[in-house]
Design a protein around this motif. Structure first.
Motif, PDB file in Angstrom:
ATOM      1  N   TYR A   1      16.658  -0.850  -0.913  1.00 45.72           N
ATOM      2  CA  TYR A   1      17.488  -1.054   0.271  1.00 45.72           C
ATOM      3  C   TYR A   1      16.922  -0.320   1.486  1.00 45.72           C
ATOM      4  O   TYR A   1      17.107  -0.774   2.626  1.00 45.72           O
ATOM      5  N   THR A   2      16.228   0.790   1.268  1.00 44.19           N
ATOM      6  CA  THR A   2      15.594   1.487   2.383  1.00 44.19           C
ATOM      7  C   THR A   2      14.505   0.629   3.011  1.00 44.19           C
ATOM      8  O   THR A   2      14.405   0.528   4.242  1.00 44.19           O
ATOM      9  N   VAL A   3      13.688   0.011   2.173  1.00 39.82           N
ATOM     10  CA  VAL A   3      12.603  -0.839   2.685  1.00 39.82           C
ATOM     11  C   VAL A   3      13.182  -2.032   3.444  1.00 39.82           C
ATOM     12  O   VAL A   3      12.664  -2.414   4.513  1.00 39.82           O
ATOM     13  N   LEU A   4      14.261  -2.623   2.936  1.00 38.15           N
ATOM     14  CA  LEU A   4      14.891  -3.738   3.641  1.00 38.15           C
ATOM     15  C   LEU A   4      15.432  -3.322   5.008  1.00 38.15           C
ATOM     16  O   LEU A   4      15.547  -4.159   5.910  1.00 38.15           O
ATOM     17  N   SER A   5      15.765  -2.052   5.162  1.00 41.33           N
ATOM     18  CA  SER A   5      16.369  -1.579   6.409  1.00 41.33           C
ATOM     19  C   SER A   5      15.336  -1.126   7.431  1.00 41.33           C
ATOM     20  O   SER A   5      15.708  -0.876   8.584  1.00 41.33           O
TER      21      SER A   5
ATOM     22  N   ALA B   1      -1.401   3.871  11.862  1.00 37.63           N
ATOM     23  CA  ALA B   1      -2.841   4.016  11.657  1.00 37.63           C
ATOM     24  C   ALA B   1      -3.161   5.202  10.761  1.00 37.63           C
ATOM     25  O   ALA B   1      -4.168   5.197  10.037  1.00 37.63           O
ATOM     26  N   GLY B   2      -2.312   6.219  10.788  1.00 37.43           N
ATOM     27  CA  GLY B   2      -2.541   7.380   9.939  1.00 37.43           C
ATOM     28  C   GLY B   2      -2.066   7.189   8.511  1.00 37.43           C
ATOM     29  O   GLY B   2      -2.403   7.996   7.636  1.00 37.43           O
ATOM     30  N   LEU B   3      -1.272   6.125   8.269  1.00 40.88           N
ATOM     31  CA  LEU B   3      -0.719   5.913   6.937  1.00 40.88           C
ATOM     32  C   LEU B   3      -1.457   4.846   6.138  1.00 40.88           C
ATOM     33  O   LEU B   3      -1.498   4.912   4.909  1.00 40.88           O
ATOM     34  N   VAL B   4      -2.027   3.841   6.818  1.00 42.88           N
ATOM     35  CA  VAL B   4      -2.621   2.714   6.113  1.00 42.88           C
ATOM     36  C   VAL B   4      -4.104   2.605   6.438  1.00 42.88           C
ATOM     37  O   VAL B   4      -4.597   3.205   7.398  1.00 42.88           O
ATOM     38  N   GLU B   5      -4.787   1.828   5.621  1.00 42.37           N
ATOM     39  CA  GLU B   5      -6.214   1.593   5.834  1.00 42.37           C
ATOM     40  C   GLU B   5      -6.422   0.624   6.999  1.00 42.37           C
ATOM     41  O   GLU B   5      -5.496  -0.056   7.462  1.00 42.37           O
TER      42      GLU B   5
ATOM     43  N   ILE C   1       1.805   4.397  -1.159  1.00 42.38           N
ATOM     44  CA  ILE C   1       2.110   5.814  -0.906  1.00 42.38           C
ATOM     45  C   ILE C   1       3.432   5.950  -0.164  1.00 42.38           C
ATOM     46  O   ILE C   1       4.252   6.818  -0.473  1.00 42.38           O
ATOM     47  N   PHE C   2       3.659   5.068   0.806  1.00 42.45           N
ATOM     48  CA  PHE C   2       4.914   5.099   1.556  1.00 42.45           C
ATOM     49  C   PHE C   2       6.111   4.838   0.644  1.00 42.45           C
ATOM     50  O   PHE C   2       7.139   5.517   0.735  1.00 42.45           O
ATOM     51  N   LEU C   3       5.977   3.874  -0.269  1.00 46.28           N
ATOM     52  CA  LEU C   3       7.067   3.571  -1.201  1.00 46.28           C
ATOM     53  C   LEU C   3       7.329   4.742  -2.149  1.00 46.28           C
ATOM     54  O   LEU C   3       8.490   5.071  -2.445  1.00 46.28           O
ATOM     55  N   ILE C   4       6.267   5.364  -2.621  1.00 49.24           N
ATOM     56  CA  ILE C   4       6.437   6.517  -3.514  1.00 49.24           C
ATOM     57  C   ILE C   4       7.143   7.649  -2.784  1.00 49.24           C
ATOM     58  O   ILE C   4       8.030   8.314  -3.342  1.00 49.24           O
ATOM     59  N   TRP C   5       6.767   7.864  -1.542  1.00 47.86           N
ATOM     60  CA  TRP C   5       7.399   8.943  -0.767  1.00 47.86           C
ATOM     61  C   TRP C   5       8.892   8.667  -0.559  1.00 47.86           C
ATOM     62  O   TRP C   5       9.727   9.564  -0.715  1.00 47.86           O
ATOM     63  N   ILE C   6       9.245   7.417  -0.226  1.00 44.87           N
ATOM     64  CA  ILE C   6      10.659   7.067  -0.059  1.00 44.87           C
ATOM     65  C   ILE C   6      11.414   7.262  -1.369  1.00 44.87           C
ATOM     66  O   ILE C   6      12.547   7.776  -1.384  1.00 44.87           O
ATOM     67  N   TYR C   7      10.799   6.872  -2.477  1.00 42.74           N
ATOM     68  CA  TYR C   7      11.439   7.028  -3.781  1.00 42.74           C
ATOM     69  C   TYR C   7      11.710   8.502  -4.079  1.00 42.74           C
ATOM     70  O   TYR C   7      12.800   8.862  -4.552  1.00 42.74           O
TER      71      TYR C   7
END
Length: 431
Positions: free
Chosen positions: A131-135, A165-169, A350-356
């Motif tokens: 639900y966080t990703v959907l928001s 740019a600092g988070l993704v390739e 990495i972003f999804l893992i951090w949110i989790y």
């Protein structure tokens, strides 16, 4: 005279057996009224099957049984207060977790981790991550619309592009850049603001709804509020969270240049910017603390003892958030192999893992708050070993659903008793 034991290890001394039997007899006599209420008897009736919160429903509706325990406790407390002993009870009841003994603190911490696993918080955090990703994107639309309304749309776009740019390739950034530019190029801040906020309220309120269900699991209470009460409440909470996120964005995006210009005006120069760079982080932590406190207080279907800007659970959550974020960054920088495994999607993973992890930490703080409340009640002499004795906000909807479920169970019993001839409970009782 020496005491011998039988082969099963039980004392054969008559005095010892009498004492043991006396203790067991006293324990049985102190059973909670819920255990006897609606218990099967030699002549059960159809009405017994429809009683919500009785021993008949304990197997598959345990939360309704816990609600009946809370009702029994509230009734006994009211009776005690009317009898004149209520003032003494209120004086003895602990007002704050700071008055807990060391033993109670140890018990609360130990039970926090036990309940964290028992409630399945890892699975709950996975749902909250979804639900966080959907928001995210609806919230970005609302945020950019707000910033454009105050003339900071370009600054916000540059900040988002720099952060992404600092988070993704670079390969992934080629796909993310058009999305961010499209979001930040909404024409007409007023219309974009209205549509963005309405969309974000509807989407992000689903996260608040999921968090409410998780909090009810933590406190072991059934949701009894109707949708007519819940949806407006969730919209208000979501709007408050969006405002807090906007305040954070202003601190990160706008206030730096403003602080520098003010410093030049009053003669401080770069000193004002340095002071701001150090001061904005405590303010951000305060915003996070208020957001967590709002979720902890308003979402569960239980009346909390009182709203606290920073509870013990929220403080634990914030500290663990900071440590976990630093730990994830250190691991990815030095030991992680996500780029080799996921390639262009490494930043997203990495972003999804951090949110989790963040959702896990927030649920851990909620468990800690609930167990501190249990410890406070236990130390005050309240029977909260199995049920935290806080009054529910509303149980009308839950009772209606439970009664309908018990009717289905009664129909199933009628099918069993009549060997499939009828599912009418009344007819089966008349046979």
């Amino acid at each position: 005279m020496s005491t011998h034991s039988d082969p099963q290890g039980q004392a054969s001394n008559p005095d010892t057996r009498d004492r043991v039997e006396g203790v067991l007899r006293a324990h049985r006599e102190r059973r909670h009224p819920i255990e006897d209420h609606g218990a099967p008897s030699s002549s059960p009736t159809y009405a017994d099957q429809l009683q919500v919160g009785t021993i008949w429903a304990a197997a598959d509706q345990p939360y309704m049984v816990k609600n009946r325990q809370r009702e029994d406790y509230a009734e006994s407390r009211q009776a005690t207060e009317h009898s004149g002993a209520g003032r003494k009870i209120r004086r003895r009841k602990l007002k704050s977790p700071t008055k807990l003994t060391g033993t109670t603190w140890k018990y609360s911490i130990k039970r926090t981790f036990a309940e964290f696993g028992r409630d399945g918080c890892t699975d709950l955090a996975a749902g909250l991550t979804y639900y966080t990703v959907l928001s995210v994107f609806p919230a970005l639309i609302a945020l950019v619309s707000m910033m454009s309304f105050i003339g900071q749309g370009d600054t916000t776009r540059d900040f988002l592009l720099e952060t992404a740019a600092g988070l993704v390739e670079s390969d992934t950034m080629d796909q993310v850049r058009p999305i961010i530019e499209q979001i930040t190029s909404v024409q007409g801040a007023g219309l974009g603001l209205i549509l963005g906020i309405l969309t974000a309220l509807w989407t992000a309120s689903n996260f608040v709804n999921a968090f409410s269900r998780a909090m009810n699991r933590v406190y072991e209470v059934e949701e009894g509020r109707s949708i007519l009460k819940l949806r407006p409440l969730f919209y208000v909470i979501t709007a408050a969270l969006l405002v807090l996120v906007a305040v954070s964005a202003v601190l990160l995006v706008v206030s730096g240049p403003v602080a520098e210009s003010l410093g030049n005006t009053v003669g401080l120069g770069s000193t004002a910017l340095t002071i701001f760079n150090w001061a904005k982080y405590p303010v951000l932590l305060l915003v996070i603390a208020i957001s967590i406190a709002l979720l902890y207080y308003a979402t569960p279907n239980l009346r909390q003892p009182g709203f606290r800007w920073v509870s013990a659970g929220a403080l634990v959550a914030i500290v663990v958030m900071v440590l976990a974020t630093a730990g994830v960054a250190f691991y990815i920088t030095n030991f992680g192999s996500y780029q080799a495994t996921y390639g262009a999607l490494a930043g997203v993973i990495i972003f999804l893992i951090w949110i989790y992890i963040m959702n896990l930490v927030v649920l851990l703080g909620a468990e800690f708050d609930s167990e501190l409340e249990r410890g406070r009640q236990l130390q005050s002499g309240i029977e909260a070993e199995r049920t935290i004795m806080l009054p529910p906000r509303d149980m009308s909807t839950a009772e209606k659903k439970s009664k309908k479920y018990e009717e289905l169970v009664a129909q199933g019993q009628a099918l069993r008793v009549t060997r499939g001839e009828t599912s009418d409970p009344e007819a089966s009782w008349r046979r």
